[in-house]
Write a protein that holds these residues in place. Structure first.
Motif, PDB file in Angstrom:
ATOM      1  N   ASP A 185       0.835  -1.216   0.000  1.00  0.00           N
ATOM      2  CA  ASP A 185       0.000   0.000   0.000  1.00  0.00           C
ATOM      3  C   ASP A 185       0.864   1.258   0.000  1.00  0.00           C
ATOM      4  OD1 ASP A 185      -2.478  -1.395   0.019  1.00  0.00           O
ATOM      5  OD2 ASP A 185      -2.282  -1.714   2.176  1.00  0.00           O
ATOM      6  N   GLY A 186       1.950   1.196  -0.751  1.00  0.00           N
ATOM      7  CA  GLY A 186       2.829   2.351  -0.904  1.00  0.00           C
ATOM      8  C   GLY A 186       3.861   2.530   0.182  1.00  0.00           C
ATOM      9  N   GLN A 187       3.795   1.731   1.259  1.00  0.00           N
ATOM     10  CA  GLN A 187       4.720   1.874   2.384  1.00  0.00           C
ATOM     11  C   GLN A 187       5.712   0.707   2.419  1.00  0.00           C
ATOM     12  OE1 GLN A 187       5.086   4.353   4.649  1.00  0.00           O
ATOM     13  NE2 GLN A 187       3.558   5.560   3.560  1.00  0.00           N
ATOM     14  N   PRO A 188       7.012   0.979   2.458  1.00  0.00           N
ATOM     15  CA  PRO A 188       8.004  -0.097   2.502  1.00  0.00           C
ATOM     16  C   PRO A 188       7.837  -0.964   3.745  1.00  0.00           C
ATOM     17  CG  PRO A 188       9.042   2.026   2.056  1.00  0.00           C
ATOM     18  CD  PRO A 188       7.631   2.312   2.459  1.00  0.00           C
ATOM     19  N   LEU A 189       8.101  -2.258   3.590  1.00  0.00           N
ATOM     20  CA  LEU A 189       8.138  -3.141   4.745  1.00  0.00           C
ATOM     21  C   LEU A 189       9.297  -2.741   5.656  1.00  0.00           C
ATOM     22  CD1 LEU A 189       7.510  -6.628   3.076  1.00  0.00           C
ATOM     23  CD2 LEU A 189       5.859  -5.201   4.293  1.00  0.00           C
ATOM     24  N   ASP A 190       9.239  -3.170   6.899  1.00  0.00           N
ATOM     25  CA  ASP A 190      10.301  -2.850   7.844  1.00  0.00           C
ATOM     26  C   ASP A 190      11.651  -3.304   7.294  1.00  0.00           C
ATOM     27  OD1 ASP A 190       8.361  -1.880   9.482  1.00  0.00           O
ATOM     28  OD2 ASP A 190       8.444  -3.521  10.950  1.00  0.00           O
ATOM     29  N   GLY A 191      12.615  -2.415   7.309  1.00  0.00           N
ATOM     30  CA  GLY A 191      13.959  -2.719   6.825  1.00  0.00           C
ATOM     31  C   GLY A 191      14.175  -2.382   5.370  1.00  0.00           C
ATOM     32  N   VAL A 192      13.106  -2.155   4.621  1.00  0.00           N
ATOM     33  CA  VAL A 192      13.215  -1.838   3.196  1.00  0.00           C
ATOM     34  C   VAL A 192      13.327  -0.329   3.018  1.00  0.00           C
ATOM     35  CG1 VAL A 192      12.026  -1.907   0.965  1.00  0.00           C
ATOM     36  CG2 VAL A 192      11.959  -3.898   2.497  1.00  0.00           C
ATOM     37  N   ARG A 193      14.217   0.092   2.145  1.00  0.00           N
ATOM     38  CA  ARG A 193      14.392   1.519   1.848  1.00  0.00           C
ATOM     39  C   ARG A 193      14.103   1.783   0.379  1.00  0.00           C
ATOM     40  NH1 ARG A 193      20.312   2.277   3.153  1.00  0.00           N
ATOM     41  NH2 ARG A 193      20.343   0.009   2.877  1.00  0.00           N
ATOM     42  N   VAL A 194      13.576   2.967   0.112  1.00  0.00           N
ATOM     43  CA  VAL A 194      13.219   3.379  -1.248  1.00  0.00           C
ATOM     44  C   VAL A 194      13.847   4.724  -1.539  1.00  0.00           C
ATOM     45  CG1 VAL A 194      11.332   3.937  -2.833  1.00  0.00           C
ATOM     46  CG2 VAL A 194      10.995   2.178  -1.093  1.00  0.00           C
ATOM     47  N   ARG A 195      14.394   4.879  -2.728  1.00  0.00           N
ATOM     48  CA  ARG A 195      14.866   6.192  -3.154  1.00  0.00           C
ATOM     49  C   ARG A 195      14.606   6.338  -4.654  1.00  0.00           C
ATOM     50  NH1 ARG A 195      21.507   5.487  -2.852  1.00  0.00           N
ATOM     51  NH2 ARG A 195      21.746   4.321  -4.830  1.00  0.00           N
ATOM     52  N   LEU A 196      14.576   7.591  -5.111  1.00  0.00           N
ATOM     53  CA  LEU A 196      14.346   7.891  -6.521  1.00  0.00           C
ATOM     54  C   LEU A 196      15.540   8.652  -7.073  1.00  0.00           C
ATOM     55  CD1 LEU A 196      10.622   9.116  -6.480  1.00  0.00           C
ATOM     56  CD2 LEU A 196      11.486   6.799  -6.792  1.00  0.00           C
ATOM     57  N   SER A 197      15.883   8.332  -8.311  1.00  0.00           N
ATOM     58  CA  SER A 197      16.918   9.064  -9.031  1.00  0.00           C
ATOM     59  C   SER A 197      16.380   9.352 -10.425  1.00  0.00           C
ATOM     60  CB  SER A 197      18.213   8.244  -9.112  1.00  0.00           C
ATOM     61  OG  SER A 197      19.182   8.925  -9.881  1.00  0.00           O
ATOM     62  N   ASP A 198      16.113  10.630 -10.687  1.00  0.00           N
ATOM     63  CA  ASP A 198      15.457  11.015 -11.945  1.00  0.00           C
ATOM     64  C   ASP A 198      14.150  10.249 -12.132  1.00  0.00           C
ATOM     65  OD1 ASP A 198      17.527  12.791 -12.640  1.00  0.00           O
ATOM     66  OD2 ASP A 198      18.696  11.161 -13.536  1.00  0.00           O
ATOM     67  N   GLY A 199      13.474  10.005 -11.013  1.00  0.00           N
ATOM     68  CA  GLY A 199      12.185   9.325 -11.053  1.00  0.00           C
ATOM     69  C   GLY A 199      12.259   7.812 -11.045  1.00  0.00           C
ATOM     70  N   VAL A 200      13.455   7.244 -11.257  1.00  0.00           N
ATOM     71  CA  VAL A 200      13.609   5.788 -11.299  1.00  0.00           C
ATOM     72  C   VAL A 200      13.746   5.252  -9.881  1.00  0.00           C
ATOM     73  CG1 VAL A 200      14.979   3.852 -12.160  1.00  0.00           C
ATOM     74  CG2 VAL A 200      14.648   5.876 -13.586  1.00  0.00           C
ATOM     75  N   ILE A 201      13.013   4.191  -9.592  1.00  0.00           N
ATOM     76  CA  ILE A 201      12.950   3.625  -8.244  1.00  0.00           C
ATOM     77  C   ILE A 201      14.129   2.692  -7.986  1.00  0.00           C
ATOM     78  CG2 ILE A 201      11.579   2.192  -6.677  1.00  0.00           C
ATOM     79  CD1 ILE A 201       9.122   3.007  -8.409  1.00  0.00           C
ATOM     80  N   SER A 202      14.768   2.868  -6.848  1.00  0.00           N
ATOM     81  CA  SER A 202      15.765   1.920  -6.352  1.00  0.00           C
ATOM     82  C   SER A 202      15.321   1.425  -4.983  1.00  0.00           C
ATOM     83  CB  SER A 202      17.146   2.564  -6.247  1.00  0.00           C
ATOM     84  OG  SER A 202      17.694   2.820  -7.529  1.00  0.00           O
ATOM     85  N   LEU A 203      15.658   0.178  -4.678  1.00  0.00           N
ATOM     86  CA  LEU A 203      15.227  -0.455  -3.433  1.00  0.00           C
ATOM     87  C   LEU A 203      16.428  -1.074  -2.722  1.00  0.00           C
ATOM     88  CD1 LEU A 203      12.163  -2.256  -5.022  1.00  0.00           C
ATOM     89  CD2 LEU A 203      12.046  -0.290  -3.479  1.00  0.00           C
ATOM     90  N   ALA A 204      16.385  -1.052  -1.398  1.00  0.00           N
ATOM     91  CA  ALA A 204      17.464  -1.648  -0.601  1.00  0.00           C
ATOM     92  C   ALA A 204      16.856  -2.314   0.622  1.00  0.00           C
ATOM     93  CB  ALA A 204      18.476  -0.588  -0.182  1.00  0.00           C
TER      94      ALA A 204
END
Length: 370
Positions: free
Chosen positions: A203-222
């Motif tokens: 529902d748009g919210q990362p699970l615990d421990g998951v990180r989200v960032r955008l670079s020029d709109g492109v999604i990266s996950l960690a």
């Protein structure tokens, strides 16, 4: 060395062993005509990356198939974070192919919760649900399955008995999610892929421990759910997995409270008459219109415009579909004239590949009339 089970019962047993340090598993489907090709491409006799428990073979619809290597640690972290988000461990009903990541994770979650997953097989959905014994009950669906269950009173009643229903595998129209929740289904949308051990944003919210960032709109996950890399592909691994981040091919936005919304693929836009159109945006508008059950927007070659915006629409009522002019007008009003589909064709169903993913090449064939 990889085990290559091809039926759900064998996959469950192999995954249980792999989670406890047994041989790594390459789950396949006997119904997949490419099973032999995938087995050969994944070279089961060669070593896996350290710690690998599962290799998930991607569909390879846009090129050679990739094998995503996932460790038991990543699978366990994903399952634990999912149960934490949903309210506690429970038993899962497997309605998806167990050779895809969504099916793999249904099995893993249920095993780690101390239950065997319930395999639906060919049974009616409600019958499979009645056989569940866990204190909490979960399942994972793709949008097409949800649409069909909402239209089936018996199936809908069974669906409403679940503590949570995960919806992923393909973009879900907001109208479908709203309809399900209004009917009493406790549905959560998920975003993720094989490289993140399945859904990692709910529902748009990362699970615990998951990180989200955008670079020029492109999604990266960690986070702890990331894959170790691609099988037998060190170049592809080093390009996609950098400094603990996986760079997706999706574009999105982050709201002020950190909610992620996914707009579509960064590498898929339609250039029509020099104007770039995002198919996902057109699909979102069409899916909101009365009388539309499902929709897929693709490009078709055109001598005048270069590419046409074309839409395959599954109507709610095939005998009384919405007016094409109304659909075009809705898109034009929201996104501008170039985004309005020049071709709209009503179909009984969208061609699929994998667990609920629309086969865009198949849609193009349908729209061409082939």
């Amino acid at each position: 060395m990889l085990l290559t089970p091809v039926d759900n019962s064998a996959i469950v047993a192999a995954l249980a062993a792999a989670l406890d340090g047994g041989p790594a598993v390459l789950p396949l489907s006997a119904d997949d005509p490419r099973a032999g090709e995938l087995r050969s491409a994944m070279a089961p006799g060669e070593p896996t990356l350290p710690g690998t428990a599962v290799v998930v073979a991607t569909s390879g619809s846009t090129g050679a198939p990739k094998g995503v290597e996932l460790s038991a640690t990543a699978l366990r972290a994903s399952a634990a974070a999912t149960h934490e988000r949903l309210g506690g461990p429970g038993q899962w009903l497997l309605t998806l192919p167990a050779n895809h990541i969504a099916g793999v994770q249904v099995v893993v979650r249920s095993l780690l919760a101390g239950f065997g997953p319930v395999l639906r097989g060919t049974r009616p959905f409600a019958d499979a649900v009645r056989s569940m014994t866990g204190p909490r009950r979960y399942t994972s669906l793709v949008p097409t399955q949800l649409v069909r269950l909402l239209d089936d009173p018996v199936g809908l009643e069974a669906l409403c008995s679940f503590d949570a229903v995960l919806l992923g595998g393909a973009a879900a129209p907001a109208s479908l999610v709203d309809r399900a929740r209004a009917a009493g289904v406790r549905v959560s949308t998920t975003y993720g892929m094989s490289e993140t051990a399945g859904g990692c944003v709910y529902d748009g919210q990362p699970l615990d421990g998951v990180r989200v960032r955008l670079s020029d709109g492109v999604i990266s996950l960690a986070g702890p759910t990331l894959a170790s890399g691609y099988r037998r592909d060190p170049v592809g691994t080093s390009a996609a997995f950098v400094d603990g981040w996986f760079r997706t091919t999706d574009i999105g936005e982050l709201s002020a409270d950190g909610t992620l919304s996914v707009s579509g693929r960064a590498d898929f836009v339609i250039n029509t008459g020099g104007v770039k159109v995002a198919p996902a945006a057109v699909e979102a508008v069409l899916a909101e219109q009365a009388g539309v059950a499902e929709v897929c927007v693709v490009d078709l070659p055109d001598a005048e415009w270069g590419q046409l915006v074309a839409a395959a629409v599954v109507p709610v009522d095939g005998s009384s579909p919405p007016l094409v002019d109304d659909l075009r007008a809705a898109v034009r009003a929201r996104l501008g004239g170039p985004a309005a589909p020049r071709l709209v064709r009503f179909v009984t169903a969208l061609p699929l590949r994998g667990p609920g993913k629309v086969d865009r090449s198949g849609v193009r064939d349908v729209l061409r009339g082939s």
